[in-house]
Write a protein that holds these residues in place. Structure first.
Motif, PDB file in Angstrom:
ATOM      1  N   LEU A  57      41.217  44.584  44.723  1.00 40.24           N
ATOM      2  CA  LEU A  57      40.227  43.486  44.967  1.00 40.24           C
ATOM      3  C   LEU A  57      40.905  42.466  44.845  1.00 40.24           C
ATOM      4  CD1 LEU A  57      37.602  42.241  46.596  1.00 40.24           C
ATOM      5  CD2 LEU A  57      36.903  42.619  44.185  1.00 40.24           C
ATOM      6  N   SER A  58      41.343  41.608  45.902  1.00 37.23           N
ATOM      7  CA  SER A  58      42.154  40.207  45.417  1.00 37.23           C
ATOM      8  C   SER A  58      41.114  39.208  45.034  1.00 37.23           C
ATOM      9  CB  SER A  58      43.014  39.780  46.725  1.00 37.23           C
ATOM     10  OG  SER A  58      43.461  38.345  46.568  1.00 37.23           O
ATOM     11  N   PRO A  59      41.287  38.588  43.953  1.00 36.89           N
ATOM     12  CA  PRO A  59      40.493  37.537  43.695  1.00 36.89           C
ATOM     13  C   PRO A  59      40.797  36.234  44.674  1.00 36.89           C
ATOM     14  CG  PRO A  59      41.283  38.361  41.683  1.00 36.89           C
ATOM     15  CD  PRO A  59      42.170  38.915  42.759  1.00 36.89           C
ATOM     16  N   ARG A 101      37.402  42.826  32.619  1.00 40.49           N
ATOM     17  CA  ARG A 101      37.506  41.892  31.481  1.00 40.49           C
ATOM     18  C   ARG A 101      38.806  41.001  31.484  1.00 40.49           C
ATOM     19  NH1 ARG A 101      33.224  42.500  28.099  1.00 40.49           N
ATOM     20  NH2 ARG A 101      32.070  44.522  28.292  1.00 40.49           N
ATOM     21  N   ALA A 102      39.574  41.766  31.710  1.00 44.05           N
ATOM     22  CA  ALA A 102      41.155  40.938  31.542  1.00 44.05           C
ATOM     23  C   ALA A 102      41.345  40.000  32.601  1.00 44.05           C
ATOM     24  CB  ALA A 102      42.373  41.925  31.745  1.00 44.05           C
ATOM     25  N   THR A 103      40.464  40.049  33.817  1.00 37.90           N
ATOM     26  CA  THR A 103      40.888  39.163  34.803  1.00 37.90           C
ATOM     27  C   THR A 103      39.774  38.071  34.706  1.00 37.90           C
ATOM     28  OG1 THR A 103      39.061  40.195  36.329  1.00 37.90           O
ATOM     29  CG2 THR A 103      41.451  40.823  36.427  1.00 37.90           C
ATOM     30  N   GLY A 104      38.973  38.005  33.671  1.00 39.69           N
ATOM     31  CA  GLY A 104      38.173  36.767  33.424  1.00 39.69           C
ATOM     32  C   GLY A 104      37.255  36.185  34.542  1.00 39.69           C
ATOM     33  N   GLU A 105      37.345  34.878  34.803  1.00 39.75           N
ATOM     34  CA  GLU A 105      36.407  34.254  35.583  1.00 39.75           C
ATOM     35  C   GLU A 105      36.864  34.596  36.951  1.00 39.75           C
ATOM     36  OE1 GLU A 105      34.575  29.795  36.785  1.00 39.75           O
ATOM     37  OE2 GLU A 105      36.087  30.130  35.014  1.00 39.75           O
ATOM     38  N   ALA A 118      46.956  49.808  33.095  1.00 40.81           N
ATOM     39  CA  ALA A 118      47.348  49.137  31.671  1.00 40.81           C
ATOM     40  C   ALA A 118      48.045  47.512  32.036  1.00 40.81           C
ATOM     41  CB  ALA A 118      48.174  49.978  30.971  1.00 40.81           C
ATOM     42  N   GLY A 119      48.602  47.515  33.022  1.00 38.39           N
ATOM     43  CA  GLY A 119      49.480  46.409  33.242  1.00 38.39           C
ATOM     44  C   GLY A 119      49.529  45.581  34.356  1.00 38.39           C
ATOM     45  N   MET A 120      48.282  45.710  34.967  1.00 41.78           N
ATOM     46  CA  MET A 120      48.071  44.901  36.324  1.00 41.78           C
ATOM     47  C   MET A 120      47.108  43.932  36.091  1.00 41.78           C
ATOM     48  SD  MET A 120      46.953  44.206  39.598  1.00 41.78           S
ATOM     49  CE  MET A 120      45.763  45.518  39.753  1.00 41.78           C
ATOM     50  N   HIS A 121      47.256  42.602  36.511  1.00 43.81           N
ATOM     51  CA  HIS A 121      46.022  41.792  36.403  1.00 43.81           C
ATOM     52  C   HIS A 121      46.208  40.898  37.771  1.00 43.81           C
ATOM     53  CE1 HIS A 121      46.721  42.205  32.004  1.00 43.81           C
ATOM     54  NE2 HIS A 121      46.010  43.032  32.175  1.00 43.81           N
ATOM     55  N   ARG A 122      47.038  41.015  38.747  1.00 40.63           N
ATOM     56  CA  ARG A 122      46.960  40.370  40.140  1.00 40.63           C
ATOM     57  C   ARG A 122      45.654  40.693  40.934  1.00 40.63           C
ATOM     58  NH1 ARG A 122      52.459  42.278  41.638  1.00 40.63           N
ATOM     59  NH2 ARG A 122      51.663  41.781  43.744  1.00 40.63           N
ATOM     60  N   TYR A 123      45.166  41.811  40.715  1.00 38.65           N
ATOM     61  CA  TYR A 123      44.000  42.435  41.493  1.00 38.65           C
ATOM     62  C   TYR A 123      42.975  42.960  40.588  1.00 38.65           C
ATOM     63  CZ  TYR A 123      47.374  42.341  45.397  1.00 38.65           C
ATOM     64  OH  TYR A 123      48.202  42.014  46.325  1.00 38.65           O
ATOM     65  N   VAL A 124      41.510  42.943  41.030  1.00 38.67           N
ATOM     66  CA  VAL A 124      40.612  43.637  40.119  1.00 38.67           C
ATOM     67  C   VAL A 124      40.870  45.025  40.768  1.00 38.67           C
ATOM     68  CG1 VAL A 124      38.113  44.055  39.566  1.00 38.67           C
ATOM     69  CG2 VAL A 124      39.065  41.536  40.277  1.00 38.67           C
ATOM     70  N   PHE A 142      35.186  38.089  37.651  1.00 39.81           N
ATOM     71  CA  PHE A 142      33.674  38.078  37.946  1.00 39.81           C
ATOM     72  C   PHE A 142      33.331  37.343  39.374  1.00 39.81           C
ATOM     73  CE2 PHE A 142      29.845  35.445  38.012  1.00 39.81           C
ATOM     74  CZ  PHE A 142      29.016  36.089  37.218  1.00 39.81           C
ATOM     75  N   GLU A 143      34.187  36.481  39.875  1.00 37.77           N
ATOM     76  CA  GLU A 143      33.704  35.930  41.124  1.00 37.77           C
ATOM     77  C   GLU A 143      34.048  36.694  41.984  1.00 37.77           C
ATOM     78  OE1 GLU A 143      35.760  31.915  41.051  1.00 37.77           O
ATOM     79  OE2 GLU A 143      34.197  30.979  39.717  1.00 37.77           O
ATOM     80  N   ALA A 144      35.353  37.287  42.165  1.00 38.44           N
ATOM     81  CA  ALA A 144      35.687  38.269  43.129  1.00 38.44           C
ATOM     82  C   ALA A 144      34.665  39.485  43.509  1.00 38.44           C
ATOM     83  CB  ALA A 144      37.008  38.914  42.718  1.00 38.44           C
ATOM     84  N   VAL A 145      34.388  39.984  42.032  1.00 37.51           N
ATOM     85  CA  VAL A 145      33.262  41.185  42.371  1.00 37.51           C
ATOM     86  C   VAL A 145      32.102  40.539  42.837  1.00 37.51           C
ATOM     87  CG1 VAL A 145      31.948  42.966  41.101  1.00 37.51           C
ATOM     88  CG2 VAL A 145      34.502  42.373  40.434  1.00 37.51           C
ATOM     89  N   TRP A 146      31.454  39.538  42.350  1.00 27.23           N
ATOM     90  CA  TRP A 146      30.274  38.897  42.862  1.00 27.23           C
ATOM     91  C   TRP A 146      30.371  38.628  44.275  1.00 27.23           C
ATOM     92  CZ3 TRP A 146      25.636  39.540  41.461  1.00 27.23           C
ATOM     93  CH2 TRP A 146      24.496  38.725  42.110  1.00 27.23           C
ATOM     94  N   ARG A 147      31.389  37.931  44.742  1.00 31.75           N
ATOM     95  CA  ARG A 147      31.500  37.596  46.200  1.00 31.75           C
ATOM     96  C   ARG A 147      31.497  38.819  47.030  1.00 31.75           C
ATOM     97  NH1 ARG A 147      35.501  33.896  44.513  1.00 31.75           N
ATOM     98  NH2 ARG A 147      37.123  35.579  45.237  1.00 31.75           N
ATOM     99  N   THR A 148      32.125  39.972  46.455  1.00 32.50           N
ATOM    100  CA  THR A 148      32.011  41.217  47.253  1.00 32.50           C
ATOM    101  C   THR A 148      30.555  41.865  47.186  1.00 32.50           C
ATOM    102  OG1 THR A 148      34.240  41.753  46.298  1.00 32.50           O
ATOM    103  CG2 THR A 148      33.058  43.545  47.146  1.00 32.50           C
TER     104      THR A 148
END
Length: 293
Positions: A151-153, A251-255, A99-105, A258-264
Motif C-alpha cells: 500500500l503506497s502512502p 508502526r515504522a511508517t509512522g503518520e 524487516a527492511g522495507m518502509h517505502r510501502y505499508v 496511519f493516513e494510508a491505512v485510514w484512507r483505504t
C-alpha cells in the motif's frame, strides 16, 4: 559470506523490488529459476540479497541442513533440511522485505484486481486468503499477490507483488485443476505446515506487475468446509484495526502509514465473509464487486 559471490545465483525483479538469490547448491537456484522464469532480471542495484547455505562445509553430507544469510538483519530462522532449500529461499525473501522495507505499508494479505480497482483480502493464517487470491487470479482477475500487499502512502494504490503462490495441503489439488502443470514447483511434504508447493504467478500478472490498482473492497475471509455463505459489513474502526494489525511495518511508517491505512478503509468498504466452498467464495466476491467495484 566469504565466497558467496561465486555461488550460483538468480537475479530477479518482483514488482518494485530486485532480489539476488544465491546458494552453493545448484538445485536450489534451479528450482527458483523455474518458478521465476517469466520475471525480468533485477537491475545492478538490487535491493535485497538472500542466500541459503549449509552452516558448515561438512554439513552438506552429515545431517545436511541449510541456514539463511541476508543483507538485512532478519529474525532467527531454525535450520531447514537441505531438501527444503527453495522454501528457505522464499522465506528469506519474505523476511528481508518485512524487516527492511518502509517505502510501502506492508500488509500480510492477498490481492487481485479488475481494471483499475483492487480487492484486498486479509485475515488469520489458514483463513483461505491465499487460496482465494490464487483461484480468482486464474478466473479472470489480475493477481497482485498472495503474501504481501504493498500500500503506497504516496498515492493510496496497491502496487503488485506477484510472487509464486505458496499452496498448502488441500489447496494444492484445488489449484492443480486451474493451472498448467508446468507452472508448479517441487512439492515438499512433512513441513511444519504440512505439504507445500509453489505455483508460479500467472504470466499476465507478471507482465502487468508495474500497474497499480486502487483498493475498492476489503474482505476478511473465513473458510470452514461445508458452512453456508454469509457476509457481514465491518465498521471502519474494525477494518482499520485489522489492516494495521496485519501490517508488518505499520508502526515504522509512522503518520504516513496511519493516513494510508485510514484512507483505504474510508474508500473501500470492508466485509467479513464465511464460506464452505470455492464456489460460495467466488459468489460472495462477485456480489460485493458488483456493488462496490
Amino acid at each position: 559470506m566469504t565466497g558467496s559471490e561465486n555461488w550460483p545465483q538468480l537475479r530477479v525483479r518482483v514488482g518494485p523490488f530486485g532480489f539476488v538469490l544465491r546458494s552453493p547448491l545448484r538445485e536450489v537456484i534451479d528450482d527458483a529459476a523455474h518458478l521465476y522464469r517469466d520475471y525480468p532480471e533485477a537491475g545492478a542495484l538490487a535491493e535485497y540479497s538472500v542466500a541459503v547455505h549449509p552452516p558448515a562445509v561438512w554439513r552438506r553430507w552429515v545431517r545436511p541442513n541449510l541456514v539463511l544469510a541476508c543483507d538485512v538483519e532478519v529474525p532467527f530462522m531454525a535450520p531447514v533440511p537441505r531438501a527444503h532449500g527453495l522454501l528457505a529461499l522464499e522465506m528469506g525473501m519474505n523476511l528481508q522485505l518485512a524487516a527492511g522495507m518502509h517505502r510501502y505499508v506492508l500488509i500480510h494479505a492477498g490481492a487481485v484486481a479488475r481494471g483499475d480497482g483492487a480487492l484486498l483480502m486479509t485475515g488469520d493464517s489458514g483463513a483461505g486468503k491465499s487460496t482465494l487470491a490464487a483461484i480468482l487470479g486464474h478466473r479472470g482477475w489480475r493477481f497482485l499477490g498472495d503474501e504481501f500487499a504493498l500500500l503506497s502512502p504516496a498515492d493510496g494504490q496497491l502496487h503488485p507483488f506477484p510472487r509464486p503462490i505458496s499452496l498448502k495441503n488441500a489447496s494444492i489439488p484445488l489449484l492443480a485443476a486451474e493451472a498448467p502443470a508446468d507452472r508448479f514447483g517441487p512439492r515438499f511434504d512433512g513441513t511444519i505446515k504440512g505439504s507445500v508447493q509453489h505455483l508460479a504467478a500467472p504470466v499476465e500478472a507478471i507482465r502487468d506487475m508495474d500497474v497499480p490498482a486502487a483498493p475498492k473492497v476489503i474482505v476478511m475471509p473465513a473458510f470452514t468446509p461445508g458452512s453456508e455463505p454469509t457476509l457481514r459489513r465491518m465498521s471502519r474502526a474494525e477494518a482499520f484495526f485489522q489492516l494495521s494489525q496485519a501490517s508488518t511495518n505499520y508502526r515504522a511508517t509512522g503518520e504516513a502509514g496511519f493516513e494510508a491505512v485510514w484512507r483505504t478503509v474510508e474508500a473501500a468498504p470492508a466485509y467479513e465473509i464465511a464460506y464452505g466452498s470455492t464456489a460460495d467464495a467466488e459468489m460472495l466476491v462477485e456480489e460485493l464487486w458488483a456493488t462496490h467495484g
